[in-house]
Scaffold this motif. Sequence first.
Motif, PDB file in Angstrom:
ATOM      1  N   LEU A 199      14.725   4.293   8.048  1.00 53.56           N
ATOM      2  CA  LEU A 199      13.563   3.985   8.891  1.00 53.56           C
ATOM      3  C   LEU A 199      13.586   4.708  10.223  1.00 53.56           C
ATOM      4  O   LEU A 199      12.539   5.133  10.709  1.00 53.56           O
ATOM      5  CB  LEU A 199      13.434   2.481   9.112  1.00 53.56           C
ATOM      6  N   ASP A 200      14.767   4.884  10.817  1.00 53.23           N
ATOM      7  CA  ASP A 200      14.811   5.554  12.116  1.00 53.23           C
ATOM      8  C   ASP A 200      14.575   7.060  12.010  1.00 53.23           C
ATOM      9  O   ASP A 200      14.512   7.753  13.022  1.00 53.23           O
ATOM     10  CB  ASP A 200      16.116   5.264  12.859  1.00 53.23           C
ATOM     11  N   ARG A 201      14.408   7.587  10.802  1.00 50.06           N
ATOM     12  CA  ARG A 201      14.094   9.006  10.608  1.00 50.06           C
ATOM     13  C   ARG A 201      12.635   9.222  10.235  1.00 50.06           C
ATOM     14  O   ARG A 201      12.223  10.353   9.992  1.00 50.06           O
ATOM     15  CB  ARG A 201      15.010   9.601   9.546  1.00 50.06           C
ATOM     16  N   ILE A 202      11.871   8.139  10.165  1.00 50.24           N
ATOM     17  CA  ILE A 202      10.434   8.260   9.915  1.00 50.24           C
ATOM     18  C   ILE A 202       9.765   8.481  11.264  1.00 50.24           C
ATOM     19  O   ILE A 202       9.808   7.618  12.136  1.00 50.24           O
ATOM     20  CB  ILE A 202       9.875   7.013   9.197  1.00 50.24           C
ATOM     21  N   ASP A 203       9.171   9.660  11.435  1.00 48.11           N
ATOM     22  CA  ASP A 203       8.535  10.008  12.711  1.00 48.11           C
ATOM     23  C   ASP A 203       7.131   9.446  12.827  1.00 48.11           C
ATOM     24  O   ASP A 203       6.675   9.132  13.921  1.00 48.11           O
ATOM     25  CB  ASP A 203       8.481  11.528  12.888  1.00 48.11           C
ATOM     26  N   ASP A 204       6.447   9.343  11.700  1.00 52.22           N
ATOM     27  CA  ASP A 204       5.079   8.835  11.710  1.00 52.22           C
ATOM     28  C   ASP A 204       4.769   8.282  10.328  1.00 52.22           C
ATOM     29  O   ASP A 204       5.294   8.775   9.323  1.00 52.22           O
ATOM     30  CB  ASP A 204       4.095   9.954  12.070  1.00 52.22           C
ATOM     31  N   VAL A 205       3.944   7.251  10.298  1.00 50.29           N
ATOM     32  CA  VAL A 205       3.566   6.658   9.021  1.00 50.29           C
ATOM     33  C   VAL A 205       2.086   6.303   9.064  1.00 50.29           C
ATOM     34  O   VAL A 205       1.585   5.804  10.076  1.00 50.29           O
ATOM     35  CB  VAL A 205       4.427   5.410   8.684  1.00 50.29           C
ATOM     36  N   ALA A 206       1.403   6.582   7.976  1.00 49.11           N
ATOM     37  CA  ALA A 206       0.003   6.186   7.821  1.00 49.11           C
ATOM     38  C   ALA A 206      -0.100   5.322   6.564  1.00 49.11           C
ATOM     39  O   ALA A 206       0.370   5.725   5.492  1.00 49.11           O
ATOM     40  CB  ALA A 206      -0.897   7.410   7.697  1.00 49.11           C
ATOM     41  N   VAL A 207      -0.684   4.145   6.722  1.00 46.34           N
ATOM     42  CA  VAL A 207      -0.905   3.262   5.580  1.00 46.34           C
ATOM     43  C   VAL A 207      -2.169   3.725   4.884  1.00 46.34           C
ATOM     44  O   VAL A 207      -3.233   3.802   5.499  1.00 46.34           O
ATOM     45  CB  VAL A 207      -1.028   1.793   6.028  1.00 46.34           C
ATOM     46  N   LEU A 208      -2.052   4.057   3.608  1.00 46.11           N
ATOM     47  CA  LEU A 208      -3.189   4.568   2.847  1.00 46.11           C
ATOM     48  C   LEU A 208      -4.007   3.409   2.272  1.00 46.11           C
ATOM     49  O   LEU A 208      -3.520   2.287   2.169  1.00 46.11           O
ATOM     50  CB  LEU A 208      -2.700   5.498   1.733  1.00 46.11           C
ATOM     51  N   GLU A 209      -5.226   3.686   1.907  1.00 38.63           N
ATOM     52  CA  GLU A 209      -6.111   2.650   1.354  1.00 38.63           C
ATOM     53  C   GLU A 209      -5.742   2.258  -0.068  1.00 38.63           C
ATOM     54  O   GLU A 209      -6.098   1.185  -0.527  1.00 38.63           O
ATOM     55  CB  GLU A 209      -7.568   3.137   1.401  1.00 38.63           C
ATOM     56  N   GLU A 210      -5.004   3.112  -0.759  1.00 42.76           N
ATOM     57  CA  GLU A 210      -4.667   2.827  -2.158  1.00 42.76           C
ATOM     58  C   GLU A 210      -3.429   1.925  -2.255  1.00 42.76           C
ATOM     59  O   GLU A 210      -2.539   1.987  -1.413  1.00 42.76           O
ATOM     60  CB  GLU A 210      -4.440   4.136  -2.916  1.00 42.76           C
ATOM     61  N   PRO A 211      -3.371   1.096  -3.280  1.00 40.36           N
ATOM     62  CA  PRO A 211      -2.204   0.231  -3.441  1.00 40.36           C
ATOM     63  C   PRO A 211      -0.976   1.053  -3.834  1.00 40.36           C
ATOM     64  O   PRO A 211      -1.104   2.121  -4.441  1.00 40.36           O
ATOM     65  CB  PRO A 211      -2.605  -0.718  -4.571  1.00 40.36           C
ATOM     66  N   ALA A 212       0.200   0.565  -3.471  1.00 38.19           N
ATOM     67  CA  ALA A 212       1.431   1.198  -3.936  1.00 38.19           C
ATOM     68  C   ALA A 212       1.507   1.022  -5.443  1.00 38.19           C
ATOM     69  O   ALA A 212       1.241  -0.063  -5.967  1.00 38.19           O
ATOM     70  CB  ALA A 212       2.640   0.564  -3.263  1.00 38.19           C
ATOM     71  N   ALA A 213       1.851   2.096  -6.142  1.00 39.31           N
ATOM     72  CA  ALA A 213       1.895   2.038  -7.600  1.00 39.31           C
ATOM     73  C   ALA A 213       3.047   2.882  -8.136  1.00 39.31           C
ATOM     74  O   ALA A 213       2.830   3.948  -8.709  1.00 39.31           O
ATOM     75  CB  ALA A 213       0.559   2.512  -8.178  1.00 39.31           C
ATOM     76  N   PRO A 214       4.299   2.420  -7.927  1.00 37.75           N
ATOM     77  CA  PRO A 214       5.423   3.171  -8.503  1.00 37.75           C
ATOM     78  C   PRO A 214       5.263   3.232 -10.021  1.00 37.75           C
ATOM     79  O   PRO A 214       4.842   2.244 -10.637  1.00 37.75           O
ATOM     80  CB  PRO A 214       6.651   2.351  -8.117  1.00 37.75           C
ATOM     81  N   PRO A 215       5.570   4.365 -10.637  1.00 32.81           N
ATOM     82  CA  PRO A 215       5.431   4.469 -12.100  1.00 32.81           C
ATOM     83  C   PRO A 215       6.480   3.620 -12.821  1.00 32.81           C
ATOM     84  O   PRO A 215       7.463   3.174 -12.210  1.00 32.81           O
ATOM     85  CB  PRO A 215       5.650   5.968 -12.358  1.00 32.81           C
ATOM     86  N   ARG A 248       0.838  -1.194   0.000  1.00 35.47           N
ATOM     87  CA  ARG A 248       0.000   0.000   0.000  1.00 35.47           C
ATOM     88  C   ARG A 248       0.876   1.248   0.000  1.00 35.47           C
ATOM     89  O   ARG A 248       2.015   1.202   0.462  1.00 35.47           O
ATOM     90  CB  ARG A 248      -0.897   0.004   1.216  1.00 35.47           C
ATOM     91  N   ALA A 249       0.302   2.331  -0.483  1.00 34.09           N
ATOM     92  CA  ALA A 249       0.987   3.627  -0.430  1.00 34.09           C
ATOM     93  C   ALA A 249       1.054   4.077   1.021  1.00 34.09           C
ATOM     94  O   ALA A 249       0.233   3.674   1.858  1.00 34.09           O
ATOM     95  CB  ALA A 249       0.237   4.643  -1.281  1.00 34.09           C
ATOM     96  N   LEU A 250       2.048   4.906   1.308  1.00 33.14           N
ATOM     97  CA  LEU A 250       2.259   5.387   2.670  1.00 33.14           C
ATOM     98  C   LEU A 250       2.341   6.907   2.694  1.00 33.14           C
ATOM     99  O   LEU A 250       2.837   7.525   1.751  1.00 33.14           O
ATOM    100  CB  LEU A 250       3.574   4.836   3.241  1.00 33.14           C
ATOM    101  N   HIS A 251       1.879   7.479   3.797  1.00 27.64           N
ATOM    102  CA  HIS A 251       2.094   8.902   4.052  1.00 27.64           C
ATOM    103  C   HIS A 251       3.072   8.981   5.216  1.00 27.64           C
ATOM    104  O   HIS A 251       2.808   8.437   6.294  1.00 27.64           O
ATOM    105  CB  HIS A 251       0.774   9.614   4.382  1.00 27.64           C
ATOM    106  N   LEU A 252       4.239   9.636   4.972  1.00 29.35           N
ATOM    107  CA  LEU A 252       5.306   9.685   5.966  1.00 29.35           C
ATOM    108  C   LEU A 252       5.502  11.092   6.515  1.00 29.35           C
ATOM    109  O   LEU A 252       5.366  12.066   5.780  1.00 29.35           O
ATOM    110  CB  LEU A 252       6.650   9.270   5.339  1.00 29.35           C
ATOM    111  N   GLN A 253       5.848  11.156   7.769  1.00 30.39           N
ATOM    112  CA  GLN A 253       6.468  12.355   8.337  1.00 30.39           C
ATOM    113  C   GLN A 253       7.916  11.964   8.521  1.00 30.39           C
ATOM    114  O   GLN A 253       8.226  11.026   9.265  1.00 30.39           O
ATOM    115  CB  GLN A 253       5.813  12.751   9.652  1.00 30.39           C
ATOM    116  N   TYR A 254       8.798  12.659   7.822  1.00 31.92           N
ATOM    117  CA  TYR A 254      10.188  12.228   7.711  1.00 31.92           C
ATOM    118  C   TYR A 254      11.130  13.358   8.074  1.00 31.92           C
ATOM    119  O   TYR A 254      10.973  14.495   7.611  1.00 31.92           O
ATOM    120  CB  TYR A 254      10.466  11.759   6.275  1.00 31.92           C
ATOM    121  N   TYR A 255      12.122  13.044   8.906  1.00 28.20           N
ATOM    122  CA  TYR A 255      13.133  14.019   9.290  1.00 28.20           C
ATOM    123  C   TYR A 255      14.274  14.001   8.280  1.00 28.20           C
ATOM    124  O   TYR A 255      14.841  12.943   7.991  1.00 28.20           O
ATOM    125  CB  TYR A 255      13.672  13.706  10.693  1.00 28.20           C
ATOM    126  N   VAL A 256      14.610  15.184   7.734  1.00 31.48           N
ATOM    127  CA  VAL A 256      15.704  15.334   6.779  1.00 31.48           C
ATOM    128  C   VAL A 256      16.858  16.026   7.501  1.00 31.48           C
ATOM    129  O   VAL A 256      16.829  17.244   7.689  1.00 31.48           O
ATOM    130  CB  VAL A 256      15.268  16.157   5.549  1.00 31.48           C
TER     131      VAL A 256
END
Length: 165
Positions: free
Chosen positions: A49-65, A1-9
Amino acid sequence: RALHLQYYVPSRDERTERTVDPMRLLLVDGHWYLEAWCRNAEGVRLFRLDRIDDVAVLEEPAAPPPQAHERDLDDGLYQPGADEPLVRLRLARTARWIADYYPVEEQTEVSDPPGGLAVTVRTSDLSWARRLVASLGGAATVDEPVELATRVAEEARAALARYAD
């Protein structure tokens, strides 16, 4: 599934939000990474992975172009593109390890400083190069680009002025 991330750069010291299409998980040099198509950047990115502060699994499938391809990591994790800016540094003997740790395009022995090494590296982030030079405490000098050399010198003068106060 697609993901929504909060990510520290860390290179920009900021938190970002991104929607990504996961491709694979990688273990490189003791750190786990998510390789994914980043919809915000419109490109394949690695997310530690240790820089991902939060992740939400979205309802849509992962679809890399179709243009999303897994990276070939045979040449290491950091692989700047050919169109990225070049940075030329002169390294003191104590900073020669830079040439072993980062991919350099050119390296030449120099006598100034004694036992020194001139290296050319590519970077997608000149602020990374600025921080690298600052962290070496005078063991590196920026020869090019001029704007980076100027910025490093300005920041060094400002730091010295703070000590004078």
